[in-house]
Design an enzyme around this catalytic site. Structure first.
Site, PDB file in Angstrom:
ATOM      1  N   HIS A 293      -6.681 -10.042   1.664  1.00 19.65           N
ATOM      2  CA  HIS A 293      -6.159 -10.089   3.040  1.00 19.65           C
ATOM      3  C   HIS A 293      -6.938 -11.159   3.789  1.00 19.65           C
ATOM      4  O   HIS A 293      -8.165 -11.204   3.682  1.00 19.65           O
ATOM      5  CB  HIS A 293      -6.471  -8.787   3.793  1.00 19.65           C
ATOM      6  CG  HIS A 293      -5.706  -7.579   3.363  1.00 19.65           C
ATOM      7  ND1 HIS A 293      -6.332  -6.469   2.856  1.00 19.65           N
ATOM      8  CD2 HIS A 293      -4.388  -7.276   3.424  1.00 19.65           C
ATOM      9  CE1 HIS A 293      -5.423  -5.525   2.618  1.00 19.65           C
ATOM     10  NE2 HIS A 293      -4.239  -5.992   2.945  1.00 19.65           N
TER      11      HIS A 293
ATOM     12  N   ASP B  14       3.981  -4.262   2.295  1.00 19.83           N
ATOM     13  CA  ASP B  14       2.711  -3.876   2.899  1.00 19.83           C
ATOM     14  C   ASP B  14       2.639  -2.398   3.304  1.00 19.83           C
ATOM     15  O   ASP B  14       2.454  -1.538   2.454  1.00 19.83           O
ATOM     16  CB  ASP B  14       2.418  -4.818   4.079  1.00 19.83           C
ATOM     17  CG  ASP B  14       0.991  -4.711   4.601  1.00 19.83           C
ATOM     18  OD1 ASP B  14       0.271  -3.799   4.184  1.00 19.83           O
ATOM     19  OD2 ASP B  14       0.574  -5.545   5.425  1.00 19.83           O
TER      20      ASP B  14
ATOM     21  N   GLU C 159      -5.512 -12.045   9.486  1.00 16.59           N
ATOM     22  CA  GLU C 159      -4.334 -11.312   9.948  1.00 16.59           C
ATOM     23  C   GLU C 159      -4.380 -11.085  11.457  1.00 16.59           C
ATOM     24  O   GLU C 159      -3.346 -11.058  12.120  1.00 16.59           O
ATOM     25  CB  GLU C 159      -4.258  -9.963   9.214  1.00 16.59           C
ATOM     26  CG  GLU C 159      -3.066  -9.115   9.576  1.00 16.59           C
ATOM     27  CD  GLU C 159      -3.026  -7.797   8.821  1.00 16.59           C
ATOM     28  OE1 GLU C 159      -4.030  -7.463   8.162  1.00 16.59           O
ATOM     29  OE2 GLU C 159      -1.991  -7.114   8.887  1.00 16.59           O
TER      30      GLU C 159
ATOM     31  N   TYR D   1      -6.559   0.551  -3.034  1.00 20.67           N
ATOM     32  CA  TYR D   1      -7.974   0.744  -2.664  1.00 20.67           C
ATOM     33  C   TYR D   1      -8.366   2.193  -2.419  1.00 20.67           C
ATOM     34  O   TYR D   1      -9.524   2.484  -2.138  1.00 20.67           O
ATOM     35  CB  TYR D   1      -8.353  -0.111  -1.449  1.00 20.67           C
ATOM     36  CG  TYR D   1      -7.572   0.156  -0.176  1.00 20.67           C
ATOM     37  CD1 TYR D   1      -7.950   1.156   0.708  1.00 20.67           C
ATOM     38  CD2 TYR D   1      -6.475  -0.623   0.151  1.00 20.67           C
ATOM     39  CE1 TYR D   1      -7.257   1.373   1.877  1.00 20.67           C
ATOM     40  CE2 TYR D   1      -5.760  -0.404   1.325  1.00 20.67           C
ATOM     41  CZ  TYR D   1      -6.161   0.589   2.181  1.00 20.67           C
ATOM     42  OH  TYR D   1      -5.455   0.820   3.343  1.00 20.67           O
TER      43      TYR D   1
ATOM     44  N   ARG E  98      -5.219   1.405  12.382  1.00 20.61           N
ATOM     45  CA  ARG E  98      -6.050   1.554  11.192  1.00 20.61           C
ATOM     46  C   ARG E  98      -6.844   2.869  11.243  1.00 20.61           C
ATOM     47  O   ARG E  98      -7.011   3.545  10.230  1.00 20.61           O
ATOM     48  CB  ARG E  98      -6.993   0.355  11.068  1.00 20.61           C
ATOM     49  CG  ARG E  98      -7.664   0.304   9.716  1.00 20.61           C
ATOM     50  CD  ARG E  98      -8.497  -0.948   9.550  1.00 20.61           C
ATOM     51  NE  ARG E  98      -9.754  -0.850  10.289  1.00 20.61           N
ATOM     52  CZ  ARG E  98     -10.855  -1.539   9.959  1.00 20.61           C
ATOM     53  NH1 ARG E  98     -10.835  -2.377   8.941  1.00 20.61           N
ATOM     54  NH2 ARG E  98     -11.958  -1.408  10.671  1.00 20.61           N
TER      55      ARG E  98
ATOM     56  N   HIS F 246     -10.901  -7.025  -0.907  1.00 17.50           N
ATOM     57  CA  HIS F 246      -9.999  -6.563   0.164  1.00 17.50           C
ATOM     58  C   HIS F 246      -9.791  -7.595   1.261  1.00 17.50           C
ATOM     59  O   HIS F 246      -8.670  -7.869   1.679  1.00 17.50           O
ATOM     60  CB  HIS F 246     -10.530  -5.263   0.774  1.00 17.50           C
ATOM     61  CG  HIS F 246      -9.675  -4.739   1.905  1.00 17.50           C
ATOM     62  ND1 HIS F 246      -9.812  -5.166   3.214  1.00 17.50           N
ATOM     63  CD2 HIS F 246      -8.653  -3.845   1.914  1.00 17.50           C
ATOM     64  CE1 HIS F 246      -8.916  -4.545   3.975  1.00 17.50           C
ATOM     65  NE2 HIS F 246      -8.207  -3.738   3.207  1.00 17.50           N
TER      66      HIS F 246
ATOM     67  N   GLN G 196       0.920   4.323   2.385  1.00 18.57           N
ATOM     68  CA  GLN G 196       1.242   4.190   3.808  1.00 18.57           C
ATOM     69  C   GLN G 196       2.708   4.512   4.092  1.00 18.57           C
ATOM     70  O   GLN G 196       3.090   4.710   5.246  1.00 18.57           O
ATOM     71  CB  GLN G 196       0.840   2.794   4.306  1.00 18.57           C
ATOM     72  CG  GLN G 196      -0.685   2.635   4.333  1.00 18.57           C
ATOM     73  CD  GLN G 196      -1.170   1.235   4.675  1.00 18.57           C
ATOM     74  OE1 GLN G 196      -0.416   0.401   5.161  1.00 18.57           O
ATOM     75  NE2 GLN G 196      -2.447   0.984   4.417  1.00 18.57           N
TER      76      GLN G 196
ATOM     77  N   HIS H 257       0.906  -1.155   0.000  1.00 17.52           N
ATOM     78  CA  HIS H 257       0.000   0.000   0.000  1.00 17.52           C
ATOM     79  C   HIS H 257       0.941   1.200   0.000  1.00 17.52           C
ATOM     80  O   HIS H 257       1.394   1.643   1.061  1.00 17.52           O
ATOM     81  CB  HIS H 257      -0.882   0.032   1.243  1.00 17.52           C
ATOM     82  CG  HIS H 257      -1.631  -1.249   1.506  1.00 17.52           C
ATOM     83  ND1 HIS H 257      -2.668  -1.668   0.704  1.00 17.52           N
ATOM     84  CD2 HIS H 257      -1.488  -2.197   2.456  1.00 17.52           C
ATOM     85  CE1 HIS H 257      -3.137  -2.818   1.165  1.00 17.52           C
ATOM     86  NE2 HIS H 257      -2.440  -3.169   2.232  1.00 17.52           N
TER      87      HIS H 257
ATOM     88  N   HIS I 292      -1.080 -12.419   4.363  1.00 17.66           N
ATOM     89  CA  HIS I 292      -0.883 -12.654   5.800  1.00 17.66           C
ATOM     90  C   HIS I 292      -1.194 -14.115   6.178  1.00 17.66           C
ATOM     91  O   HIS I 292      -0.306 -14.849   6.520  1.00 17.66           O
ATOM     92  CB  HIS I 292      -1.665 -11.678   6.690  1.00 17.66           C
ATOM     93  CG  HIS I 292      -1.454 -10.239   6.334  1.00 17.66           C
ATOM     94  ND1 HIS I 292      -0.211  -9.667   6.304  1.00 17.66           N
ATOM     95  CD2 HIS I 292      -2.325  -9.257   5.944  1.00 17.66           C
ATOM     96  CE1 HIS I 292      -0.308  -8.396   5.934  1.00 17.66           C
ATOM     97  NE2 HIS I 292      -1.579  -8.128   5.703  1.00 17.66           N
TER      98      HIS I 292
HETATM   99  C1  NGQ Z   1      -4.989  -2.156   4.561  1.00 19.20           C
HETATM  100  N1  NGQ Z   1      -3.518  -3.279   6.100  1.00 19.20           N
HETATM  101  O1  NGQ Z   1      -5.868  -2.411   3.752  1.00 19.20           O
HETATM  102  O2  NGQ Z   1      -4.193  -1.242   4.416  1.00 19.20           O
HETATM  103  C2  NGQ Z   1      -4.876  -3.050   5.778  1.00 19.20           C
HETATM  104  C3  NGQ Z   1      -5.584  -2.415   6.947  1.00 19.20           C
HETATM  105  C4  NGQ Z   1      -7.799  -3.576   7.041  1.00 19.20           C
HETATM  106  C5  NGQ Z   1      -3.149  -4.427   6.627  1.00 19.20           C
HETATM  107  N2  NGQ Z   1      -4.040  -5.352   6.764  1.00 19.20           N
HETATM  108  C6  NGQ Z   1      -7.053  -2.321   6.749  1.00 19.20           C
HETATM  109  N3  NGQ Z   1      -1.910  -4.649   7.019  1.00 19.20           N
HETATM  110  O3  NGQ Z   1      -7.250  -4.682   6.962  1.00 19.20           O
HETATM  111  O4  NGQ Z   1      -8.979  -3.480   7.335  1.00 19.20           O
HETATM  112 ZN    ZN Z   2      -2.394  -5.014   3.126  1.00 21.14          ZN
END
Ligand code: NGQ
Ligand code: ZN
Length: 437
Positions: free
Chosen positions: A225, A313, A228, A119, A80, A200, A59, A56, A262
């Site tokens: 994802h 990530d 995680e 996203y 988050r 997602h 970030q 991402h 993950h």
């Molecule tokens: C993300 N990041 O989409 O950036 C996610 C956080 C989520 C990680 N999972 C948001 N490391 O998973 O809801």
């Molecule tokens: Zn991610």
């Protein structure tokens, strides 16, 4: 002009005195056991660049800004919230500036292709941009500026939690329904980069939506994802009576096209099912440590023939050697042993980690980089001084450092620094100053 390497990792193993000529973005000729010719550019040990299966990019701009304790217990979920607040003001120009730095750093860190799990689609009010691909174009422009190979993974996001819970305010910039997502996929085609598709997470997508979007991308990688955080596993059990990976394996056609990002919290049976499916597990050891996710059972998973890829990530630190080192060290700390991810007795742990991570390219719809005639020239070299005697082990576990990187036939990094760094950094610093005040 030709490149000459003291040693190079060829498909058949390390060879001395390797001379390579390039034609366009490809390796034209390759000879080993040869001396350099007077005009040759001479380098230390060389090996093919690695894929970054999960990024991402935006970030990167939060790196170091969420390491101060809050008033309540900090967790993935409080991080988050901070991340959602941080992106509130990002526009395509800002995303471009941040992603360009992240991608330049990926090249400096040994990655030559990135899978961008993208996203952040809409404007700060959550309204679609007139061009639905505006933010994706910023990503693609950043990839071109830096020279890294891009696989774009447009994300489908619709809900805040299992059971189709309505999205929160912080998620407004991510949202689609099937039809608007189909339009986004259309709008991405002119970018002319390999495309995948990324539901997602099982939190953000209902079973019906998952079934409806998969046919929109009949080829190419599918990334999600999964599992995680323990709260996610518990919520999934509450919703379906199954754990996330269990649910996915029973309800989706998981195969080699899939990348499960993950997959931290899995049972032995889930572990074996992933390994048998041929799916890649996208491991992001630095981010998983930073966010307090937990430890993926890498040793038994690899022993069962499972495939992995490495992702940076959250981009809090960008360095594939550091990711691989932490992957092995997590196993050492939890299992109280050493060389746990070496592929067989007598094998180098560094080489085993490197070989496993290299295969992650398949999860980006690409072939692993290789040093052979006809292959894309994606090459990383190490500094010669001090001598890199243990090569990949020296790079991953000790002090050997990256010197030069070529990506798609062009040299982008010299003496460890991306050629575009001064300009990219200046633009980034200016942007960040505006963003933070
Ligand atoms: C993300 N990041 O989409 O950036 C996610 C956080 C989520 C990680 N999972 C948001 N490391 O998973 O809801
Ligand atoms: Zn991610």
């Amino acid at each position: 002009m030709a490149l000459w390497f003291e040693q190079a990792l060829l498909p058949e193993g390390w060879r001395k005195g390797v001379r390579i000529t390039l034609a366009g973005n490809r390796i034209a000729t390759l000879t080993s056991d040869t001396n350099p010719q007077p005009q040759d550019e001479r380098h230390g040990p060389a090996f093919p660049g690695l894929p970054n299966v999960h990024s991402h990019a935006f970030q990167r701009a939060m790196a170091g800004l969420t390491e101060r304790a809050g008033n309540t217990a900090d967790s993935f979920w409080t991080w988050r919230e901070a991340m959602y607040r941080f992106v509130d003001r990002l526009n395509p120009e800002g995303l471009h500036a941040i992603a360009a730095l992240a991608y330049a750093e990926m090249l400096e860190g040994g990655f030559t292709r990135v899978g961008e799990f993208h996203y952040l689609h809409h404007d700060p009010n959550g309204a679609p941009y007139a061009n639905p691909a505006a933010m994706a174009q910023a990503i693609a422009q950043a990839a071109r500026d830096s020279g890294i190979g891009l696989t774009l993974l447009p994300v489908f996001y619709a809900h805040a939690d299992f059971g189709g819970a309505p999205p929160t305010h912080g998620q407004r910039r991510f949202l689609h329904d099937r039809d608007s997502f189909a339009r986004l996929l259309e709008a991405l085609k002119p970018l002319d980069v390999p495309l995948g598709i990324a539901p997602h997470s099982l939190r953000a997508v209902t079973p019906e939506e998952l079934a409806a979007i998969l046919p929109l991308a009949p080829d190419g990688p599918i990334h999600i994802h999964i599992a995680e955080q323990m709260a996610e596993v518990d919520a999934c059990l509450g919703w379906s009576g199954q754990r996330p990976v269990e649910w996915l394996m029973d309800h989706a056609p998981v195969d080699r096209r899939w990348c499960l990002v993950h997959a931290t919290h899995i049972t032995e049976s889930e572990r074996n099912r992933i390994a048998q499916s041929g799916a890649t597990v996208g491991l992001c050891p630095i981010t998983e440590a930073n966010l307090g996710d937990g430890l993926f059972p890498a040793q038994p998973f690899l022993a069962a023939g499972g495939r992995i890829g490495i992702g940076s990530d959250s981009n809090v630190e960008i360095d594939v050697a550091a990711e691989l080192r932490l992957l092995e060290y997590g196993q050492r700390l939890s299992r109280q042993g050493r060389n746990l991810l070496a592929s067989a007795p007598g094998q180098s742990t560094g080489a085993s980690l490197y070989n496993a991570a290299r295969q992650g390219a398949h999860a980006l719809g690409a072939s692993p980089a290789t040093l052979a005639p006809g292959a894309r020239a994606d090459i990383v070299t190490l500094r010669r001084d001090p001598p890199a005697h243990a090569l990949l082990d020296g790079w991953i576990f000790a002090r050997a450092r990256i010197d030069s990187v070529w990506c798609d036939g062009r040299k982008r990094v010299s003496a460890g620094v991306h050629h575009g760094r001064p300009a990219i950094e200046a633009r980034y610093n200016q942007l960040l100053k505006a963003l933070l005040d």
